[in-house]
Design a protein around this motif. Structure first.
Motif, PDB file in Angstrom:
ATOM      1  N   GLY A 195     -56.094 -27.890-121.369  1.00  0.00           N
ATOM      2  CA  GLY A 195     -56.020 -29.350-121.299  1.00  0.00           C
ATOM      3  C   GLY A 195     -54.881 -29.907-122.122  1.00  0.00           C
ATOM      4  O   GLY A 195     -54.663 -29.501-123.257  1.00  0.00           O
ATOM      5  N   LYS A 196     -54.151 -30.853-121.531  1.00  0.00           N
ATOM      6  CA  LYS A 196     -53.040 -31.516-122.206  1.00  0.00           C
ATOM      7  C   LYS A 196     -53.539 -32.842-122.795  1.00  0.00           C
ATOM      8  O   LYS A 196     -54.606 -33.316-122.438  1.00  0.00           O
ATOM      9  CB  LYS A 196     -51.909 -31.747-121.210  1.00  0.00           C
ATOM     10  N   PRO A 197     -52.752 -33.470-123.702  1.00  0.00           N
ATOM     11  CA  PRO A 197     -53.186 -34.723-124.310  1.00  0.00           C
ATOM     12  C   PRO A 197     -53.643 -35.743-123.265  1.00  0.00           C
ATOM     13  O   PRO A 197     -52.978 -35.962-122.253  1.00  0.00           O
ATOM     14  CB  PRO A 197     -51.943 -35.212-125.049  1.00  0.00           C
ATOM     15  N   CYS A 250     -58.285 -27.319-124.997  1.00  0.00           N
ATOM     16  CA  CYS A 250     -56.983 -27.979-125.156  1.00  0.00           C
ATOM     17  C   CYS A 250     -55.890 -26.975-125.473  1.00  0.00           C
ATOM     18  O   CYS A 250     -56.150 -25.943-126.086  1.00  0.00           O
ATOM     19  CB  CYS A 250     -57.040 -28.996-126.303  1.00  0.00           C
ATOM     20  N   VAL A 251     -54.672 -27.325-125.087  1.00  0.00           N
ATOM     21  CA  VAL A 251     -53.519 -26.504-125.436  1.00  0.00           C
ATOM     22  C   VAL A 251     -53.340 -26.551-126.948  1.00  0.00           C
ATOM     23  O   VAL A 251     -53.868 -27.435-127.632  1.00  0.00           O
ATOM     24  CB  VAL A 251     -52.236 -26.985-124.713  1.00  0.00           C
ATOM     25  N   CYS A 285     -53.312 -43.431-118.877  1.00  0.00           N
ATOM     26  CA  CYS A 285     -54.572 -42.816-119.312  1.00  0.00           C
ATOM     27  C   CYS A 285     -55.083 -41.896-118.197  1.00  0.00           C
ATOM     28  O   CYS A 285     -55.667 -42.388-117.218  1.00  0.00           O
ATOM     29  CB  CYS A 285     -55.619 -43.878-119.645  1.00  0.00           C
ATOM     30  N   PRO A 286     -54.861 -40.577-118.329  1.00  0.00           N
ATOM     31  CA  PRO A 286     -55.236 -39.675-117.243  1.00  0.00           C
ATOM     32  C   PRO A 286     -56.736 -39.422-117.088  1.00  0.00           C
ATOM     33  O   PRO A 286     -57.189 -39.100-115.996  1.00  0.00           O
ATOM     34  CB  PRO A 286     -54.507 -38.375-117.573  1.00  0.00           C
ATOM     35  N   CYS A 340     -58.445 -34.331-124.889  1.00  0.00           N
ATOM     36  CA  CYS A 340     -57.515 -33.690-125.818  1.00  0.00           C
ATOM     37  C   CYS A 340     -56.682 -34.750-126.521  1.00  0.00           C
ATOM     38  O   CYS A 340     -56.190 -35.686-125.894  1.00  0.00           O
ATOM     39  CB  CYS A 340     -56.584 -32.741-125.065  1.00  0.00           C
ATOM     40  N   GLU A 341     -56.559 -34.593-127.830  1.00  0.00           N
ATOM     41  CA  GLU A 341     -55.771 -35.507-128.659  1.00  0.00           C
ATOM     42  C   GLU A 341     -54.832 -34.658-129.512  1.00  0.00           C
ATOM     43  O   GLU A 341     -55.254 -33.686-130.138  1.00  0.00           O
ATOM     44  CB  GLU A 341     -56.683 -36.323-129.580  1.00  0.00           C
ATOM     45  N   ALA A 342     -53.537 -35.020-129.572  1.00  0.00           N
ATOM     46  CA  ALA A 342     -52.520 -34.243-130.278  1.00  0.00           C
ATOM     47  C   ALA A 342     -52.565 -34.472-131.787  1.00  0.00           C
ATOM     48  O   ALA A 342     -52.603 -35.617-132.246  1.00  0.00           O
ATOM     49  CB  ALA A 342     -51.140 -34.578-129.745  1.00  0.00           C
TER      50      ALA A 342
END
Length: 194
Positions: free
Chosen positions: A36-38, A47-48, A110-111, A65-67
Motif C-alpha cells: 500500500g502506498k500513502p 504499507c510500503v 484522496c485515494p 498508509c501514512e508516510a
C-alpha cells in the motif's frame, strides 16, 4: 519508547523485504513491508517501507498508509505535520507523519474510498494548517449553522458578531470559484495551507 533497532525517516536498520515501522506504543521495529502506498487502504496489503498503517475509523473500518517524516522535505506537496495519538490524550513522541497532498476545494487527492480532503491544524509546534484525507465528521452543507466541522469543501465561520455558518471554500485567483451570483471573498485572516 525505543528508537532502536531502526529509523523511520529516513528508513534504516532493517533488511529488505522488511521496513522500519512502529508498534502501538511508538517503539521502532522491523516488520514485513506491504504494497500500500500513502493514502491507500492497508488493512490487507500493509504499507510500503516508510509508511505506517493508521486506523482512521473503526466503524466503518478504514486503515490507510501514512508516510513517516522528519522534515517538510520528506513530504512532497505537503508538510510534516501529523501526529499519532498515544491513547491518553497526547501524541506519540518522535513519530511524525506527512499531511496529505490533497485539494480541500476541488476534493481531489484522496485515494481511499469514503475519505474527503479536510483542513487540519497542528496540535503543537508551529500550529500550521495542513490538508488530510479523513472520513468526514459532519454532513452540514453550505448555509447551515455550525460550531466547528462542516461537510467536505466547507469551512465554518462568518462575520464577527454573527452566528457562524458553513461556507464553500474557493480561491480568489479564480482556480476554484463560486457559482454565480456568489463571489469568492478572501478571509480576513489568510488561511495558508501546506
Amino acid at each position: 519508547r525505543t528508537r532502536s533497532p531502526c529509523g523511520l525517516a529516513p528508513q534504516c536498520g532493517c533488511t529488505s523485504p522488511q521496513a522500519c515501522t512502529i508498534d502501538g506504543s511508538g517503539n521502532h521495529l522491523c516488520a514485513a513491508a506491504g504494497t500500500g502506498k500513502p493514502g491507500e487502504d492497508c488493512k490487507t496489503a500493509g504499507c510500503v517501507a516508510g509508511n505506517a498503517c493508521v486506523v482512521l475509523s473503526s466503524s466503518p473500518e478504514l486503515d490507510i498508509c501514512e508516510a513517516f517524516c522528519s522534515t517538510d522535505a520528506d513530504c512532497p506537496g505537503s508538510t510534516c505535520s501529523k501526529h499519532l495519538s498515544n491513547g491518553m490524550g497526547g501524541t506519540l513522541a518522535g513519530v511524525t507523519l506527512c499531511g496529505d497532498a490533497c485539494d480541500p476545494i476541488a476534493q481531489t487527492g484522496c485515494p481511499a474510498m469514503g475519505t474527503a480532503c479536510v483542513i487540519q491544524k497542528e496540535t503543537d509546534g508551529q500550529k500550521r494548517w495542513f490538508t488530510e484525507c479523513f472520513i468526514p465528521q459532519s454532513a452540514l452543507v453550505e448555509g447551515d449553522s455550525c460550531t466547528g466541522a462542516c461537510g467536505p469543501g466547507l469551512l465554518c465561520g462568518g462575520p464577527t458578531g454573527m452566528a457562524p455558518t458553513c461556507h464553500q471554500l474557493c480561491t480568489t485567483d479564480g482556480a476554484h470559484g463560486c457559482v454565480a451570483p456568489a463571489m469568492c471573498q478572501a478571509l480576513t485572516d489568510p488561511l495558508v495551507v501546506d
